[in-house]
Design a protein around this motif. Structure first.
Motif, PDB file in Angstrom:
ATOM      1  N   GLN A  45       0.832  -1.200   0.000  1.00  0.00           N
ATOM      2  CA  GLN A  45       0.000   0.000   0.000  1.00  0.00           C
ATOM      3  C   GLN A  45       0.871   1.256   0.000  1.00  0.00           C
ATOM      4  OE1 GLN A  45      -3.367   0.519  -0.188  1.00  0.00           O
ATOM      5  NE2 GLN A  45      -2.891   2.705  -0.193  1.00  0.00           N
ATOM      6  N   ASN A  72       0.889   1.383  -4.153  1.00  0.00           N
ATOM      7  CA  ASN A  72      -0.387   2.075  -4.363  1.00  0.00           C
ATOM      8  C   ASN A  72      -0.277   3.575  -4.119  1.00  0.00           C
ATOM      9  OD1 ASN A  72      -1.046  -0.571  -4.550  1.00  0.00           O
ATOM     10  ND2 ASN A  72      -2.717  -0.552  -3.094  1.00  0.00           N
ATOM     11  N   THR A  73       0.473   3.944  -3.056  1.00  0.00           N
ATOM     12  CA  THR A  73       0.557   5.367  -2.707  1.00  0.00           C
ATOM     13  C   THR A  73       1.714   6.062  -3.420  1.00  0.00           C
ATOM     14  OG1 THR A  73      -0.363   4.852  -0.524  1.00  0.00           O
ATOM     15  CG2 THR A  73       0.672   7.009  -0.799  1.00  0.00           C
ATOM     16  N   GLU A  98      -5.649   7.088  -0.693  1.00  0.00           N
ATOM     17  CA  GLU A  98      -4.554   6.154  -0.406  1.00  0.00           C
ATOM     18  C   GLU A  98      -4.039   6.327   1.025  1.00  0.00           C
ATOM     19  OE1 GLU A  98      -3.933   3.736  -2.205  1.00  0.00           O
ATOM     20  OE2 GLU A  98      -5.014   4.361  -3.989  1.00  0.00           O
TER      21      GLU A  98
END
Length: 339
Positions: A266, A270-271, A318
């Motif tokens: 994450q 993702n971030t 996010e």
């Protein structure tokens, strides 16, 4: 590589340990050799003279007997002294002199090896205690059939009982040391996450006012500082993250390691990769082109702000996902970090 074990003790002020005029206030600073910043809020000790806790700059003052010639520093689990070559140094002539110890964070793999060594040592001590207890029971059985005048076996039982007590004490001490290493792992994971989150929040705030970076040079410098801080936090998060996952799987649980890997995915993918990295082309390249005079300021500013609004929307989601995952992972680690 030598691991420095933690010293557990009670910090007493100099007036209770030594008479007036018989003390020396030794100034110590513990510095991270990579970041060149002080190692804050960590317990240190001068064996066997006293203990203390570093402040935000890595400094601590420990009261020692006056005329002490040499001191030996013990640093917290998870760190090793790299300069000076050993932990033993002469005491300076003046209390104004600060003794500096440069340290490195021990890599996850090395800390895991140390835990393995301690667990093997614990198993050996537990096996010895079990063997001695069996021997003791056999001797006690023999004594019950002998006259009280025969004290030889009774003395043997007493001696073995002391050995059993020492073995159990060793097992307990090893358990405490293992617990310290587990705490160090927890702190490392928690601190790296918190630094990354704080850097993201700072970047989020900077993006809200990024249009000013196209106009004011001071705002541009501030924006670049936020980028640098975020990149450093991302690198700290990334460093050893796979090793950390393996350690958590080995010394916590498979379930917790899977959730920790999800937290890293994450944060790092993702971030950072999906939201932050695209800003290199959508925003930072336009900033550079504007200040280098390659693109009209207003035109570049409008395009960059448009992309930034979309990035901010994605970043907010996010960050929320990151907080949710981190809360769950850290709770699992904390529930079991010292057992």
């Amino acid at each position: 590589m030598k691991f420095i074990s933690v010293f557990v003790g009670v910090l007493l002020s100099g007036q209770f340990l030594f008479g007036q005029g018989e003390v020396f206030h030794l100034n110590i600073q513990v510095i991270d050799s990579k970041t060149k910043t002080g190692v804050s809020k960590k317990g240190i000790s001068l064996l066997p003279l006293g203990v203390g806790t570093t402040d935000s700059d890595g400094r601590a003052v420990i009261t020692i007997p006056k005329n002490t010639k040499m001191v030996e520093l013990n640093v917290p689990p998870g760190f090793e002294i790299v300069d000076p070559p050993g932990p033993i140094l002469p005491v300076p002539a003046s209390e104004d002199v600060v003794i500096k110890f440069w340290v490195n964070e021990i890599q996850a793999r090395m800390m895991a090896e140390e835990i393995d060594r301690l667990k093997q040592e614990k198993d050996n001590a537990a096996a010895l205690a079990s063997s001695l207890e069996l021997k003791n029971r056999l001797l006690e059985s023999q004594i019950s059939h002998l006259s009280e005048e025969n004290v030889t076996l009774q003395d043997s039982v007493k001696a073995i009982s002391k050995q059993i007590e020492a073995a159990h004490h060793q097992v307990s001490a090893i358990d405490q040391e293992i617990g310290q290493y587990r705490l160090a792992f927890y702190d490392k994971i928690s601190n790296n996450y918190q630094k990354f989150l704080n850097a993201l929040l700072d970047m989020q705030e900077a993006l809200k006012h990024v249009s000013q970076a196209f106009i004011q040079e001071g705002d541009l410098r501030n924006f670049n500082d936020r980028i640098t801080a975020l990149n450093q936090a991302r690198n700290s998060m990334h460093e050893d993250h796979l090793a950390n996952v393996k350690v958590v799987e080995k010394y916590w649980s498979k379930e917790t390691s899977i959730k920790l890997m999800g937290l890293y995915d994450q944060a790092l993918h993702n971030t950072y990769d999906d939201v932050i990295l695209p800003l290199n082309n959508d925003l930072i390249a336009k900033l550079n082109a504007t200040w280098n005079g390659n693109k009209p300021r207003i035109f570049a500013q409008r395009k960059a702000v448009k992309h930034t609004k979309e990035a901010l929307k994605n970043l907010q989601q996010e960050i929320q996902n990151l907080r949710t995952q981190a809360s769950e992972v850290l709770k699992l680690l904390e529930l079991d970090k010292s057992s």
